[in-house]
Design a protein around this motif. Structure first.
Motif, mmCIF file in Angstrom:
data_model
loop_
_atom_site.group_PDB
_atom_site.id
_atom_site.type_symbol
_atom_site.label_atom_id
_atom_site.label_comp_id
_atom_site.label_asym_id
_atom_site.label_seq_id
_atom_site.Cartn_x
_atom_site.Cartn_y
_atom_site.Cartn_z
ATOM 1 N N ALA A 1 0.695 -1.159 -0.258
ATOM 2 C CA ALA A 1 -0.013 0.038 0.017
ATOM 3 C C ALA A 1 0.809 1.373 -0.044
ATOM 4 N N MET A 2 1.019 2.035 -1.141
ATOM 5 C CA MET A 2 1.640 3.136 -1.339
ATOM 6 C C MET A 2 0.764 3.982 -1.905
ATOM 7 N N GLY A 3 0.485 5.123 -1.205
ATOM 8 C CA GLY A 3 -0.618 5.847 -1.851
ATOM 9 C C GLY A 3 -2.038 5.700 -2.032
ATOM 10 N N GLU A 4 -2.702 5.136 -3.280
ATOM 11 C CA GLU A 4 -3.783 4.597 -3.242
ATOM 12 C C GLU A 4 -4.152 2.985 -2.842
ATOM 13 N N GLY A 5 -2.883 2.454 -2.564
ATOM 14 C CA GLY A 5 -2.939 1.118 -2.187
ATOM 15 C C GLY A 5 -4.000 0.600 -1.312
ATOM 16 N N ALA A 6 -4.027 1.388 -0.044
ATOM 17 C CA ALA A 6 -4.747 0.995 1.036
ATOM 18 C C ALA A 6 -6.370 0.794 0.656
ATOM 19 N N GLY A 7 -6.656 1.897 -0.266
ATOM 20 C CA GLY A 7 -8.058 1.761 -0.824
ATOM 21 C C GLY A 7 -8.128 0.453 -1.682
ATOM 22 N N ILE A 8 -7.244 0.175 -2.697
ATOM 23 C CA ILE A 8 -7.329 -1.011 -3.491
ATOM 24 C C ILE A 8 -7.366 -1.974 -2.770
ATOM 25 N N ALA A 9 -6.681 -2.046 -1.588
ATOM 26 C CA ALA A 9 -6.374 -3.466 -0.886
ATOM 27 C C ALA A 9 -7.928 -3.653 -0.043
ATOM 28 N N ALA A 10 -8.467 -2.660 0.371
ATOM 29 C CA ALA A 10 -9.584 -2.746 1.132
ATOM 30 C C ALA A 10 -10.766 -3.251 0.293
ATOM 31 N N ARG A 11 -10.945 -2.532 -0.981
ATOM 32 C CA ARG A 11 -12.205 -2.908 -1.942
ATOM 33 C C ARG A 11 -11.798 -4.141 -2.516
ATOM 34 N N ALA A 12 -10.692 -4.666 -2.675
ATOM 35 C CA ALA A 12 -10.422 -6.124 -3.254
ATOM 36 C C ALA A 12 -10.349 -7.284 -2.147
ATOM 37 N N GLY A 13 -10.577 -6.892 -0.841
ATOM 38 C CA GLY A 13 -10.440 -7.473 0.350
ATOM 39 C C GLY A 13 -9.331 -8.490 0.474
ATOM 40 N N LEU A 14 -8.185 -7.687 0.324
ATOM 41 C CA LEU A 14 -6.749 -8.534 0.571
ATOM 42 C C LEU A 14 -5.917 -8.007 1.592
ATOM 43 N N PRO A 15 -5.031 -8.820 2.196
ATOM 44 C CA PRO A 15 -4.064 -8.146 3.225
ATOM 45 C C PRO A 15 -3.364 -7.167 2.677
ATOM 46 N N MET A 16 -2.773 -6.217 3.645
ATOM 47 C CA MET A 16 -2.248 -4.838 3.225
ATOM 48 C C MET A 16 -1.008 -4.992 3.861
ATOM 49 N N VAL A 17 -0.205 -4.508 3.227
ATOM 50 C CA VAL A 17 1.644 -4.117 3.732
ATOM 51 C C VAL A 17 1.657 -2.701 3.541
#
Length: 329
Positions: A171-187
């Protein structure tokens, strides 16, 4: 050891940093050797990275290096931190991880990022532009579809289809939102900017949608951690990487890590260097344990991914040994 630290997984990302006077081959061999040593210390995962055309980094082909690491180890999870998806066709990435999972079942992780190259020259060589990062969410869904057999092309990704390789979003920049919407673990990193990191974590948890890959949010915080007998020795471990970052900011190229004794700096470089030293977790076992406790309370992270690089490999391994003594009691 605190119960909070005891309940947390600790993992390592090694970027195969080259060292002044050393070779790319040595850097890659050092990565494989480090993985074996960290497995013996009880670390949960060992990840490798993707960089192209960078003098200071030998790790340009993470799935190939992951295969070497997995074959040299027996139990530690092995993966990528990460494969930069905009640089590749999702089918090829699925096939590569399908091969890895088939060879090393139950041990492979698929960490995925959205960067597209360090310089214009690298992006041109890869046939990519800066805007390609904007397609990451679509590429991510295509990649996951190859594992689930849902591609509308009628093509089957072999041997990936039907396999479960845990995906993680860097998760860099928009990565947190992408991880959340995809339902994936986030680094998410890094530890130098706790407020920004916390905002990303809060956004991720607030917008997380359960998926076949993860039923609930899973947060991995990443950053540099250095442990030594004294605070001064721990801080010394940070110096080569801080200098290298400062050099890259002023010269446009990321150099091999130098020994501390050989460092020289211009006034402009020193400003970047001082900034590069700030905010990391560094100190004795007691100091690092206290700081880790604070970070884990603030973030609620389930896992810590340590990304430390330094010139002195023996001192780096000693740091990981000391950290393991904190995290395993």
């Amino acid at each position: 050891m605190s119960s909070l630290i005891a309940a947390t997984r600790f993992s390592v990302l090694d970027r195969s940093r080259t060292r002044e006077g050393g070779t790319n081959a040595q850097a890659l061999q050092d990565t494989v050797r480090l993985a074996r040593e960290l497995e013996g210390l009880g670390y949960h995962r060992f990840w490798v990275s993707e960089h192209h055309g960078v003098p200071g980094v030998a790790g340009s082909a993470p799935t190939v290096l992951a295969a070497a690491v997995a074959s040299a180890t027996g139990s530690i999870r092995v993966g990528t931190g990460g494969v930069m998806l905009p640089n590749h066709q999702p089918l090829v990435v699925a096939e590569q991880f399908g091969v890895l999972e088939s060879l090393f079942p139950g041990r492979i992780d698929m960490g995925l990022g959205r960067s597209v190259g360090f310089t214009d020259g690298v992006r041109k060589a890869l046939g990519r532009g800066k805007d390609d990062a904007d397609d990451f969410a679509v590429q991510l869904q295509e990649l996951l579809g190859w594992f689930r057999g849902t591609s509308p092309t009628g093509v089957r990704a072999r041997p990936a289809e039907g396999l479960t390789v845990p995906p993680f979003v860097l998760a860099m920049g928009e990565g947190a939102g992408i991880a959340a919407r995809a339902g994936l673990p986030m680094v998410i990193g890094d530890l130098r900017n706790r407020e920004k990191m916390q905002r990303g974590i809060d956004h991720y948890r607030a917008h997380f949608r359960p998926s076949p890959w993860a039923r609930e949010p899973y947060v991995v915080v990443s950053g540099t951690i250095a442990v030594a007998a004294t605070e001064e020795e721990a801080r010394r471990l940070l110096i080569p990487e801080a200098w290298s970052m400062a050099y890259s900011r002023t010269h446009g190229t990321f150099p091999p890590l130098p020994p501390v004794e050989s460092l020289t700096m211009t006034a402009k470089e020193r400003g970047f260097y001082e900034s590069g030293l700030a905010g990391h977790i560094a100190g004795t076992e007691d100091q690092v344990a206290h700081e880790l406790e604070t970070v884990l309370k603030e973030t609620g992270a389930q896992e810590v991914l340590v990304t430390t690089s330094t010139y002195d490999r023996a001192a780096l391994l000693d740091s990981y040994r000391r950290l393991a003594s904190i995290t395993s009691g």
